[in-house]
Write an enzyme that holds these catalytic residues in place. Structure first.
Site, PDB file in Angstrom:
ATOM      1  CG  ASP A 140      31.985  10.300   4.400  1.00  0.00           C
ATOM      2  OD1 ASP A 140      32.090   9.266   3.699  1.00  0.00           O
ATOM      3  OD2 ASP A 140      32.896  10.676   5.163  1.00  0.00           O
TER       4      ASP A 140
ATOM      5  CD  GLU B  65      39.726   7.020  -5.967  1.00  0.00           C
ATOM      6  OE1 GLU B  65      38.491   6.927  -6.066  1.00  0.00           O
ATOM      7  OE2 GLU B  65      40.444   6.131  -5.464  1.00  0.00           O
TER       8      GLU B  65
ATOM      9  CD  GLU C 229      31.191   5.009  -1.832  1.00  0.00           C
ATOM     10  OE1 GLU C 229      32.289   4.455  -1.943  1.00  0.00           O
ATOM     11  OE2 GLU C 229      30.408   5.174  -2.779  1.00  0.00           O
TER      12      GLU C 229
END
Length: 373
Positions: free
Chosen positions: A175, A326, A178
């Site tokens: 996905d 992130e 990963e």
């Protein structure tokens, strides 16, 4: 979903600083763009350094294109086109195998990330992911339409991406995150759908027919209690699912509304959005890019107050130099797992160019981005 209305004055306060962060986001992306056009995922993070993803890069290019930097976004698309044209023979072999009814091994599929010169890289990765190829088709078509560019510039890569997706779209794969190669992921199918719908007026391949098959498949297996699910056979949601509404248009109406509601209910905390409830990566923090994705959807749906809430939350996560990470650890879902990831890969990636690209998209959607000439 709310009717469109002007955001409250308190939400507009400090808009100049939000615009400054958009300018800084553009500068960070441009600073780190490789001379060949690739956008590195993160310039210093150990596991990402030296690699470019079609997934990250496609959204980053969309932000840069919206900002008005046509040259930078076009150089990224030039890079992706060169990389994909270099995979023509590999895709021809995969298409021929599919036509014979064969099922090639996952290891025979195209990679999900590339070195800046278009190679696979020397270290192992979770490579069989199809979402980025659909995302790139959507991104390059959208960029060309926005700025009146000729798609023929990227025709070779477009044809490779379309042929690849038509051949392998219905296979289980990793996905967005990963993970879980054994499943068929709704967000992955949404990205393929969005790319094939975008490119369908410009190709003789059966892109529209495959997109229709994706919609039928998701309607049958990817909806629970009225909302999209993380993968077929679960009731769980994922922070990437809003992309199936905007920009990829897989669902609309009540299913779209229920999906955004479910993601907000399960994963949004004070404007920051988690990936999924079972996330243990760095403890399962809140992701900048997912907050922007949900905000983007809210803005398009008319909930401007909600979109501004997400934009302001993102801006609050920038460090003194304007770098967006992130994810952030303010509300960890599984705090006990954070230290093991720090020991393995170091501190969280910052700056993450995808985070900055998504900030540019949301800032543009809300009308505060300075447009370059």
């Amino acid at each position: 979903m709310k009717d469109e209305q002007a955001p409250a004055p308190s939400l507009r306060s400090g808009a100049g600083k939000l615009k400054d962060l958009a300018d800084r986001s553009h500068a960070i992306i441009i600073e780190h763009q490789d001379v060949g056009g690739a956008y590195p995922a993160a310039p210093t993070f150990s596991a990402y350094k030296g690699y470019a993803w079609l997934r990250d890069g496609s959204f980053t290019a969309e932000g840069i294109s919206r900002y008005g930097d046509v040259a930078s976004a076009s150089r990224f698309h030039d890079w992706a086109d060169r990389v994909l044209r270099g995979r023509r023979a590999q895709v021809d072999d995969l298409c021929a195998a599919a036509a014979r009814g064969e099922v090639p091994a996952d290891s025979a599929m195209l990679p999900t990330r590339f070195t800046f010169d278009g190679a696979d890289g020397s270290d192992p990765w979770w490579d069989f992911q199809t979402d980025g190829y659909g995302m790139w088709l959507w991104s390059v078509v959208t960029h060309a339409a926005r700025h009146g560019l000729d798609l023929e510039r990227w025709r070779g890569g477009i044809d490779v991406a379309v042929d690849y997706l038509v051949a392998v779209w219905d296979r289980p794969c990793y996905d967005w995150w990963e993970e879980h190669v054994e499943h068929r992921h709704v967000s992955t199918l949404g990205a393929i759908h969005g790319g094939l719908v975008a490119i369908s007026p410009y190709t003789s391949a059966p892109a529209s027919a495959v997109a229709a098959s994706i919609r039928e498949l998701v309607d049958a297996h990817g909806i629970h209690d009225g909302h999209l699910t993380k993968w077929f056979g679960t009731s769980a949601v994922d922070g990437s699912l809003p992309a199936c509404v905007v920009p990829f248009g897989l669902v609309s109406g009540s299913t779209a509304a229920a999906t955004l509601t479910a993601v907000a209910r399960e994963l949004d905390v004070d404007g920051g959005v988690h990936r999924f409830r079972a996330d243990v990566f760095y403890g399962g923090g809140q992701w900048i890019l997912l907050s922007a994705l949900l905000g983007w959807n809210l803005a398009v749906a008319g909930d401007v107050d909600g979109a501004w809430r997400h934009l302001r939350w993102i801006a609050a996560q920038a460090d003194a130099d304007g770098n967006l990470p992130e994810q952030v650890p303010h509300h960890l879902l599984h705090p006990g797992s954070r230290d093991e990831w720090i020991a393995r890969w170091g501190t969280v990636a910052s700056p993450l160019l995808w985070s900055h690209g998504m900030y540019l998209i949301l800032a543009d959607e809300l009308g505060i981005t300075r447009k370059a000439d």
